[in-house]
Scaffold this active site. Structure first.
Site, PDB file in Angstrom:
ATOM      1  N   ILE A   9       0.862  -1.198  -0.035  1.00  0.00           N
ATOM      2  CA  ILE A   9      -0.028   0.068   0.189  1.00  0.00           C
ATOM      3  C   ILE A   9       0.944   1.159   0.135  1.00  0.00           C
ATOM      4  O   ILE A   9       0.516   2.259  -0.552  1.00  0.00           O
ATOM      5  CB  ILE A   9      -0.978  -0.224   1.093  1.00  0.00           C
TER       6      ILE A   9
ATOM      7  N   ASP B 283      12.162   2.683   4.762  1.00  0.00           N
ATOM      8  CA  ASP B 283      12.046   1.238   4.546  1.00  0.00           C
ATOM      9  C   ASP B 283      13.201   0.335   5.069  1.00  0.00           C
ATOM     10  O   ASP B 283      14.265   0.571   4.490  1.00  0.00           O
ATOM     11  CB  ASP B 283      11.260   0.687   3.162  1.00  0.00           C
TER      12      ASP B 283
ATOM     13  N   GLY C 195       9.593  -5.030   2.198  1.00  0.00           N
ATOM     14  CA  GLY C 195       9.459  -4.357   0.847  1.00  0.00           C
ATOM     15  C   GLY C 195      10.338  -4.399  -0.227  1.00  0.00           C
ATOM     16  O   GLY C 195      11.190  -5.378  -0.123  1.00  0.00           O
TER      17      GLY C 195
ATOM     18  N   ALA D 288       4.977   1.221   8.066  1.00  0.00           N
ATOM     19  CA  ALA D 288       5.872   0.197   8.550  1.00  0.00           C
ATOM     20  C   ALA D 288       5.510  -0.539   9.633  1.00  0.00           C
ATOM     21  O   ALA D 288       5.391  -0.342  10.674  1.00  0.00           O
ATOM     22  CB  ALA D 288       7.437   1.012   8.915  1.00  0.00           C
TER      23      ALA D 288
ATOM     24  N   TYR E   2      -1.804  -9.036  15.590  1.00  0.00           N
ATOM     25  CA  TYR E   2      -1.840  -7.989  14.487  1.00  0.00           C
ATOM     26  C   TYR E   2      -2.750  -6.623  14.844  1.00  0.00           C
ATOM     27  O   TYR E   2      -2.427  -5.649  14.969  1.00  0.00           O
ATOM     28  CB  TYR E   2      -1.850  -8.414  12.953  1.00  0.00           C
TER      29      TYR E   2
ATOM     30  N   LYS F 231      -2.027  -2.682  15.896  1.00  0.00           N
ATOM     31  CA  LYS F 231      -2.592  -1.499  15.350  1.00  0.00           C
ATOM     32  C   LYS F 231      -3.476  -0.720  16.269  1.00  0.00           C
ATOM     33  O   LYS F 231      -3.472   0.608  16.236  1.00  0.00           O
ATOM     34  CB  LYS F 231      -3.387  -1.900  14.192  1.00  0.00           C
TER      35      LYS F 231
ATOM     36  N   ASN G  98     -10.252  -4.905   2.962  1.00  0.00           N
ATOM     37  CA  ASN G  98      -9.422  -5.858   2.290  1.00  0.00           C
ATOM     38  C   ASN G  98      -8.717  -5.247   1.005  1.00  0.00           C
ATOM     39  O   ASN G  98      -9.368  -5.135  -0.031  1.00  0.00           O
ATOM     40  CB  ASN G  98     -10.291  -7.234   1.658  1.00  0.00           C
TER      41      ASN G  98
ATOM     42  N   ARG H 290     -16.133 -10.634   2.348  1.00  0.00           N
ATOM     43  CA  ARG H 290     -15.264  -9.469   2.801  1.00  0.00           C
ATOM     44  C   ARG H 290     -15.536  -8.215   1.859  1.00  0.00           C
ATOM     45  O   ARG H 290     -16.214  -8.118   0.691  1.00  0.00           O
ATOM     46  CB  ARG H 290     -13.865  -9.645   2.497  1.00  0.00           C
TER      47      ARG H 290
HETATM   48  N1  UDP Z   1      -9.433 -17.334   1.704  1.00  0.00           N
HETATM   49  C1  UDP Z   1      -9.600 -18.749   1.425  1.00  0.00           C
HETATM   50  N2  UDP Z   1      -8.500 -19.280   0.886  1.00  0.00           N
HETATM   51  C2  UDP Z   1      -7.332 -18.715   0.849  1.00  0.00           C
HETATM   52  C3  UDP Z   1      -6.954 -17.330   1.295  1.00  0.00           C
HETATM   53  C4  UDP Z   1      -8.327 -16.634   1.557  1.00  0.00           C
HETATM   54  O1  UDP Z   1     -10.662 -19.035   1.345  1.00  0.00           O
HETATM   55  O2  UDP Z   1      -6.545 -19.332   0.240  1.00  0.00           O
HETATM   56  C5  UDP Z   1     -10.466 -16.466   2.519  1.00  0.00           C
HETATM   57  C6  UDP Z   1     -10.139 -16.101   3.888  1.00  0.00           C
HETATM   58  O3  UDP Z   1     -10.777 -17.156   4.876  1.00  0.00           O
HETATM   59  C7  UDP Z   1     -11.120 -14.701   3.978  1.00  0.00           C
HETATM   60  C8  UDP Z   1     -11.285 -14.409   2.499  1.00  0.00           C
HETATM   61  O4  UDP Z   1     -10.574 -15.145   1.963  1.00  0.00           O
HETATM   62  O5  UDP Z   1     -12.460 -15.251   4.111  1.00  0.00           O
HETATM   63  C9  UDP Z   1     -10.203 -13.064   2.477  1.00  0.00           C
HETATM   64  O6  UDP Z   1      -8.855 -13.712   3.052  1.00  0.00           O
HETATM   65  P1  UDP Z   1      -7.531 -12.592   3.149  1.00  0.00           P
HETATM   66  O7  UDP Z   1      -6.532 -13.556   3.903  1.00  0.00           O
HETATM   67  O8  UDP Z   1      -7.222 -12.276   1.679  1.00  0.00           O
HETATM   68  O9  UDP Z   1      -7.970 -11.205   3.928  1.00  0.00           O
HETATM   69  P2  UDP Z   1      -8.477 -11.181   5.391  1.00  0.00           P
HETATM   70  O10 UDP Z   1      -9.957 -10.985   5.102  1.00  0.00           O
HETATM   71  O11 UDP Z   1      -7.942 -12.360   6.196  1.00  0.00           O
HETATM   72  O12 UDP Z   1      -7.785  -9.929   5.891  1.00  0.00           O
END
Ligand code: UDP
Length: 327
Positions: A12, A31, A36, A74, A141, A145, A170, A221
């Site tokens: 980002i 960085d 990165g 960072a 995590y 934050k 996302n 999401r």
């Molecule tokens: N997901 C999945 N298979 C994968 C990676 C992610 O089904 O190989 C699903 C995950 O369970 C979530 C959505 O995709 O419901 C988005 O996941 P991601 O890790 O991209 O972002 P998050 O929502 O965890 O920040």
């Protein structure tokens, strides 16, 4: 106008640097290159390689550059790793930001835009999620934050720091030029993992659970394009420099897509069939996360431009197709 972008070689961060430069800002990037990529840093930005936890490193930047505002990306951001190595996350994310805030105070740099996350909410009470909803992170995590948001709040009350925390949903997609994009190792995010299939890097995608309480049983999401996120950072800098008060904003599209819908969209965009296997639920995954970004729209004047999932995936595909091994 000079902006210091910490973590400007990351996903980002690098997209934000491109937007800043396109908008005529002078950009300084710092960085440590732990996650990165040098190639992601715009050639017009001045790059300092080092770690924000090292006081001398950050002091040196504030002594040599005249910085009007800081944008801070960072951090470590792999949720599963944060559960295995919590102190690694507190050290880099929380302690690193503490060193940064100390140095900003010393050099009288007042304005910071901070990269926060929807993970600050944890399991939502309701969707769409608003900024005043309960924050109870379900992983380290998100907790780090949130801790940083609180640290900035107290520092603002005591010392006049001015901050904007942006809680992203996302992040996805790539720069329209396809010169920069997402490159994590290991990759954990849904869209780049899906695109590994048409790129012949993976044979199938595992759907983490199809027994959620959602219409097709897979998690929903809110996918928001990285360039729309980048633009929000610039609006937040302008807001602070125009005297706006410290505040927190969600950044999402306000539209939810299920894992199956994202896979279908990727099949349409790439023209490849993507084999799917149903796997176990991933620990700590809420069924549905969708943002209300009304506040960012009303106060920052933010308007996401990438609305539909197909056009978002299209930009990601252009990047991954041309850079199958990343940078
Ligand atoms: N997901 C999945 N298979 C994968 C990676 C992610 O089904 O190989 C699903 C995950 O369970 C979530 C959505 O995709 O419901 C988005 O996941 P991601 O890790 O991209 O972002 P998050 O929502 O965890 O920040």
């Amino acid at each position: 106008m000079s902006i210091l972008v910490l973590g400007g070689a990351g996903y980002i961060g690098s997209h934000t640097v491109y937007e800043l430069i396109d908008n005529g800002y002078n950009v300084v990037v710092a960085d440590n290159m732990s996650t990165g990529h040098k190639e992601a840093v715009h050639s017009s930005a001045k790059l300092y390689i080092g770690d924000i936890r090292k006081e001398e490193f950050i002091e040196n930047i504030f002594e040599n550059e005249s910085i009007d505002a800081v944008i801070h990306f960072a951090a470590f951001s792999v949720v599963s790793e944060s559960m295995e190595e919590p102190l690694k996350y507190y050290n880099n994310n929380v302690y690193g930001t503490m060193v940064l805030l100390q140095s900003m105070e010393k050099h009288n740099v007042k304005n910071i835009v901070f990269s926060s996350t929807a993970a600050a909410y944890g399991e939502p009470q309701k969707v769409p999620i608003s900024e005043n909803d309960k924050t109870e992170p379900t992983n380290t995590y998100g907790q780090t934050k949130l801790s940083i948001e609180k640290m900035m709040k107290w520092q603002s009350l005591a010392k006049g720091l001015k901050f904007v925390a942006l809680r992203y949903f996302n992040a996805c997609g790539a720069h329209i030029s396809a010169n920069i994009g997402e490159d994590h190792s290991p990759e954990t995010h849904l869209i780049p993992i899906i695109l590994q299939v048409p790129n012949k890097k993976r044979e199938f995608i595992t759907i983490f659970g199809n027994d959620y309480n959602t219409p097709d049983g897979t998690c929903i999401r809110d996918y928001i394009h990285v360039t729309d996120l980048a633009k929000a950072h610039i609006l937040a800098v302008k807001y602070l420099l125009n005297g706006g008060k410290s505040d927190i904003f969600n950044l999402g599209n306000g539209i939810g897509f299920s894992v199956k819908e994202v896979i279908n969209a990727a099949e349409k965009v790439t023209g490849f069939e993507i084999p799917k296997v149903i796997g176990k639920r991933r620990l700590g995954d809420p069924a549905k996360l969708v943002a209300s970004s009304q506040k960012a729209k009303d106060i920052l004047g933010w308007k996401p431009e990438f609305k539909d999932i197909d056009s978002i995936i299209q930009t990601a595909w252009q990047w991954h197709k041309n850079h199958p091994n990343g940078y």
